[in-house]
Design an enzyme around this catalytic site. Structure first.
Site, PDB file in Angstrom:
ATOM      1  N   GLY A   1      28.812  46.527  33.733  1.00 39.06           N
ATOM      2  CA  GLY A   1      29.358  46.265  32.303  1.00 39.06           C
ATOM      3  C   GLY A   1      28.414  46.796  31.488  1.00 39.06           C
ATOM      4  O   GLY A   1      27.065  46.561  31.633  1.00 39.06           O
TER       5      GLY A   1
ATOM      6  N   GLY B   1      27.485  46.135  27.091  1.00 39.76           N
ATOM      7  CA  GLY B   1      27.730  45.915  25.861  1.00 39.76           C
ATOM      8  C   GLY B   1      26.865  46.635  24.822  1.00 39.76           C
ATOM      9  O   GLY B   1      26.004  47.210  25.219  1.00 39.76           O
TER      10      GLY B   1
ATOM     11  N   ASP C   1      34.344  35.846  18.811  1.00 44.28           N
ATOM     12  CA  ASP C   1      34.525  37.402  19.500  1.00 44.28           C
ATOM     13  C   ASP C   1      35.872  37.051  20.524  1.00 44.28           C
ATOM     14  O   ASP C   1      35.480  37.789  21.522  1.00 44.28           O
ATOM     15  CB  ASP C   1      33.313  37.713  19.801  1.00 44.28           C
ATOM     16  CG  ASP C   1      33.154  39.228  19.912  1.00 44.28           C
ATOM     17  OD1 ASP C   1      34.133  39.792  19.047  1.00 44.28           O
ATOM     18  OD2 ASP C   1      32.283  39.779  20.424  1.00 44.28           O
TER      19      ASP C   1
HETATM   20  N1  LIG Z   1      29.428  37.804  34.622  1.00 42.47           N
HETATM   21  C1  LIG Z   1      30.291  38.836  34.515  1.00 42.47           C
HETATM   22  N2  LIG Z   1      30.750  39.573  35.973  1.00 42.47           N
HETATM   23  C2  LIG Z   1      31.386  40.588  36.105  1.00 42.47           C
HETATM   24  N3  LIG Z   1      31.326  41.453  34.417  1.00 42.47           N
HETATM   25  C3  LIG Z   1      30.716  40.954  33.356  1.00 42.47           C
HETATM   26  C4  LIG Z   1      30.010  39.674  33.490  1.00 42.47           C
HETATM   27  N4  LIG Z   1      29.845  39.639  32.321  1.00 42.47           N
HETATM   28  C5  LIG Z   1      29.851  40.518  31.633  1.00 42.47           C
HETATM   29  N5  LIG Z   1      30.465  41.485  32.377  1.00 42.47           N
HETATM   30  C6  LIG Z   1      30.891  42.906  32.015  1.00 42.47           C
HETATM   31  O1  LIG Z   1      29.999  43.483  31.233  1.00 42.47           O
HETATM   32  C7  LIG Z   1      30.544  43.883  29.988  1.00 42.47           C
HETATM   33  C8  LIG Z   1      29.465  43.685  28.720  1.00 42.47           C
HETATM   34  O2  LIG Z   1      29.095  42.246  28.796  1.00 42.47           O
HETATM   35  P1  LIG Z   1      28.849  41.472  27.418  1.00 42.47           P
HETATM   36  O3  LIG Z   1      30.375  41.539  26.749  1.00 42.47           O
HETATM   37  O4  LIG Z   1      28.458  40.144  27.869  1.00 42.47           O
HETATM   38  O5  LIG Z   1      28.018  42.097  26.633  1.00 42.47           O
HETATM   39  P2  LIG Z   1      27.705  42.128  25.071  1.00 42.47           P
HETATM   40  O6  LIG Z   1      26.350  43.101  24.892  1.00 42.47           O
HETATM   41  O7  LIG Z   1      27.660  40.740  24.589  1.00 42.47           O
HETATM   42  O8  LIG Z   1      28.903  43.060  24.803  1.00 42.47           O
HETATM   43  P3  LIG Z   1      29.726  43.139  23.065  1.00 42.47           P
HETATM   44  O9  LIG Z   1      28.758  43.951  22.471  1.00 42.47           O
HETATM   45  O10 LIG Z   1      30.954  43.662  23.544  1.00 42.47           O
HETATM   46  O11 LIG Z   1      29.732  41.574  22.690  1.00 42.47           O
HETATM   47  C9  LIG Z   1      31.790  43.064  29.621  1.00 42.47           C
HETATM   48  O12 LIG Z   1      32.699  43.525  28.652  1.00 42.47           O
HETATM   49  C10 LIG Z   1      32.121  42.884  31.177  1.00 42.47           C
HETATM   50  O13 LIG Z   1      33.226  43.994  31.572  1.00 42.47           O
END
Ligand SMILES: Nc1ncnc2c1ncn2[C@@H]1O[C@H](COP(=O)(O)OP(=O)(O)OP(=O)(O)O)[C@@H](O)[C@H]1O
Length: 687
Positions: free
Chosen positions: A23, A25, A139
């Site tokens: 994943g 973000g 969110d």
């Molecule tokens: N515990 C987990 N197990 C499997 N996949 C995960 C897990 N945590 C996050 N992911 C995957 O990783 C992606 C990105 O993680 P996350 O949303 O926490 O990052 P972020 O930088 O906070 O993203 P955003 O900018 O969308 O808020 C998630 O959309 C999901 O698909």
């Protein structure tokens, strides 16, 4: 209730083996990993502290929240620690991935109703828990609803969550602009009176539509357009015609959540009792219905990433500019987006309301009607003639004027490189005990206070710093996420890598490391040119940025009324600039002048509102109010927008007039009734 695991996850990068990326973000890359001593598969979210667009508070809050939670539907963190330039958050591995990824891989048109009911019920349970503990998630979206291999559902991502028990600065953060635009409640956009738990209920309603259609309403539009549509249009909902496959109870649930007035939205607890959830089923059902036959998460993620890269290339070939590339970031559902108003305005100006080409258009998987149905606009309503109708969706021109209207309410993205924060985040389950075992019986404020004390103690003793230096030297460089090439469009916050001193929040300023200027491309190049030409940025202007919160900065514009001469906005950043700034060209002055004009109009409206309010509360008669307001209304409006506002004001005046009349009538009636009542005892006396 799921109990906190007794296992102790090590706070040391050497104890983990990173496997594939699963994943991504805006600020983090998520890996599947093995916890070697425990022989357990986990997920590790690696936040690059140097490039992270969260600030100290934001990240600390996310980790703190994730470690303290104890609910089967909320994704908790096992531990977190710094590793080289990253913060690693160790979490349970959710092998199904996010609902967004599942939809993208196998259900582009959305899920069936029983699946949606099951997913939403579990998500709502998480919200009930969070709200009961004083947290607003802020969110809620399909991208943050994760599923494990057994079909268990957990709400993730506390990057932008807020605590309702906060005071002072933190309290003010609830007056900031947080979340992802498509899912964002109108009151969050307005920034007028702050917001509360009900903001999550709105996002929950949008998520319901997202799960039903495979995409959120307005998801094809750029952020600013989304703001305008959310604020101006009727709330989106399920359509009788197109959404025939869905039940009345589902339509009702969505309608209950998507009420513009937050007070009229149900609480999460009440919503959980909605009859729509009667059709929710078990985790097994979910695993069977949506995970069966799917390739492993890492593979799906790789395929999706490759598809997105192809789309970027296609878009680039078709449109040859950065504007459309930036759209892709938005369509991917990434939370970070650029609040550089000038940039957004110029992008909004390039997009016609009803013909924005998107990834879906290119794939041919969606048609335009979908979007109109989402927003309650019929296809007929889209004719050019209709565009002149003030009831129709805003025309480009109107929309563009409204962009100015929103200027006061918007803040730009803050970026705080966090290299210097190494060691501040080392939290394991031992630490958890030292702060608070879980939320039960402890207010979130206490928890925060304890956490702060511990963090500062650690910093003072250099405990974590020492530990981390040892660890970081052993960390292979490749595991630290590289700056994501997909995030290079204009949605990257324009001040992301500025080496300029950040104004605000005392000590934290001293933590700002010098980061080299980034080589901007596309719309960001303007900012670079501005820097080169030594034009003052919003941040250079003393006092312009008074506070930075999460992904957003609060400018003085957000907190204090402006005097007429302070209202000049930088055409680049929306911050105030001096009219005597050197190197001003007529062209660069024009947007500022337009802003001043627009703001004067807004101020006039505001004054009229205030006069009305004062007169109503001081019990003056309507005639004097009308007389004075009419005087104000004598100012001849020049633009279409002003004319429109003018006629709206006149209508409002008339309504107020009739209300006052009605009030007087009622008062009279009241007085007569009182008189009759008073005369009753004397009648009795006579009898
Ligand atoms: N515990 C987990 N197990 C499997 N996949 C995960 C897990 N945590 C996050 N992911 C995957 O990783 C992606 C990105 O993680 P996350 O949303 O926490 O990052 P972020 O930088 O906070 O993203 P955003 O900018 O969308 O808020 C998630 O959309 C999901 O698909």
């Amino acid at each position: 209730m799921e109990h906190i695991s007794e296992k102790r996850f090590p706070c040391n990068a050497k104890d983990y083996r990173l496997y594939e990326e699963v994943g991504e973000g805006v600020s983090a890359t998520v890996y599947r990993a093995l916890c070697i001593p425990l022989n357990e598969i986990v997920a590790i979210k690696a936040l690059d502290l140097e490039k992270c667009n969260n600030d100290f508070d934001g990240i600390r809050r996310e980790v703190q929240t994730m470690i303290l939670i104890d609910h089967p539907n909320v994704l908790r963190a096992h531990c977190s620690f710094t590793a080289d330039h990253s913060l690693w958050v160790v979490m349970p591995y959710m092998a199904g991935g996010s609902c967004l990824h599942i939809m993208k891989s196998a259900f582009p048109e959305g899920f069936e109703e029983p699946v949606i009911a099951t997913l939403l019920r579990e998500t709502l349970k998480a919200l009930v828990y969070l709200h009961a503990h004083g947290h607003i998630h802020r969110d809620v979206k399909a991208g943050n609803i994760l599923i494990d291999s057994n079909g268990a559902v957990k709400l993730a991502d506390f990057g932008v969550s807020a605590c309702m028990f906060d005071t002072g600065d933190r309290q003010r953060s609830r007056n900031t602009f947080v979340g992802t635009p498509c899912w964002m409640a109108p009151e969050v956009m307005h920034q007028l009176h702050g917001y509360d738990f009900k903001a999550d209920i709105w996002s929950f309603g949008i998520t319901a539509l997202e799960l039903a259609h495979g995409h959120a309403p307005f998801s094809r539009y750029p952020p600013m357009k989304v703001l305008l549509m959310t604020l101006q249009n009727a709330p989106p909902g399920l359509d009788y015609e197109r959404d025939r496959r869905f039940s009345k109870s589902f339509r009702e649930l969505v309608a209950d959540c998507l009420v513009k007035d937050p007070k009229k939205r149900p609480t999460s607890e009440k919503l959980l009792k909605h009859h729509f959830f009667k059709q929710a089923r078990s985790y097994d059902y979910l695993a069977h219905a949506i995970l069966r036959g799917l390739p492993p998460l890492g593979e799906r993620f790789r395929i999706l990433k490759a598809q997105e890269a192809d789309l970027l290339v296609q878009n680039n070939a078709l449109y040859g500019d950065q504007e459309h590339l930036s759209q892709q970031e938005y369509i991917r559902g990434i939370s970070a987006w650029n609040f550089n108003l000038d940039d957004i305005k110029s992008r909004a100006a390039l997009i016609r309301d009803y013909d924005l080409p998107t990834a879906e258009d290119l794939n041919g998987s969606r048609n335009l009607r979908d979007e109109y149905d989402d927003v309650g606009i019929t296809a007929e309503g889209l004719s050019p003639e209709r565009a002149n109708d003030s009831n129709a969706a805003p025309s480009q021109e109107d929309g563009f004027n409204d962009l100015h209207d929103l200027e006061n309410s918007l803040a730009s993205f803050p970026i705080k490189p966090l290299q210097a924060l190494k060691g501040c985040f080392d939290i394991g389950e031992d630490d958890e005990g030292a702060t608070s075992p879980n939320w039960k019986g402890t207010s979130a404020l206490d928890i925060e206070q304890q956490f702060l004390t511990k963090t500062s103690l650690d910093q003072a003793t250099g405990k974590n710093e020492g530990e981390n230096s040892g660890r970081s030297s052993s960390l292979p460089r490749h595991v630290v996420p590289e700056h994501k090439k997909f995030l290079s469009g204009s949605l990257i916050p324009d001040n992301s890598f500025s080496s300029k001193k950040v104004i605000g929040e005392g000590d934290r300023d001293s933590l700002q490391p010098k980061i080299p200027e980034r080589n901007y491309s596309g719309p960001l190049s303007y900012r670079q040119r501005r820097d080169t030409n030594s034009l003052p940025s919003a941040e250079d202007t003393s006092g312009a940025v008074i506070q930075r919160k999460g992904r957003f900065k609060v400018t003085s514009a957000d907190l204090s009324p402006k005097g007429p001469m302070n209202n000049l906005f930088s055409s680049v950043s929306g911050g105030p600039v001096s009219p005597t700034t050197p190197n001003f060209t007529a062209a660069s002055l024009l947007p500022s002048l337009q802003c001043v004009l627009q703001q004067n109009t807004m101020q006039r409206e505001e004054i009229i509102r205030l006069i009305k309010y004062v007169e109503e509360t001081s019990g003056k008669l309507a005639e004097s109010a009308e007389a004075r307001n009419n005087d104000l209304l004598q100012i001849t409006p020049s633009s279409t927008r002003e004319r429109e506002l003018h006629s709206q004001m006149i209508l409002l005046q008339q309504r107020i007039g009739s209300l006052v009349e009605e009030l007087q009538r009622q008062k009279l009636k009241n007085a007569q009734l009182e008189k009759q009542l008073n005369s009753l005892p004397s009648k009795d006396g006579r009898m």
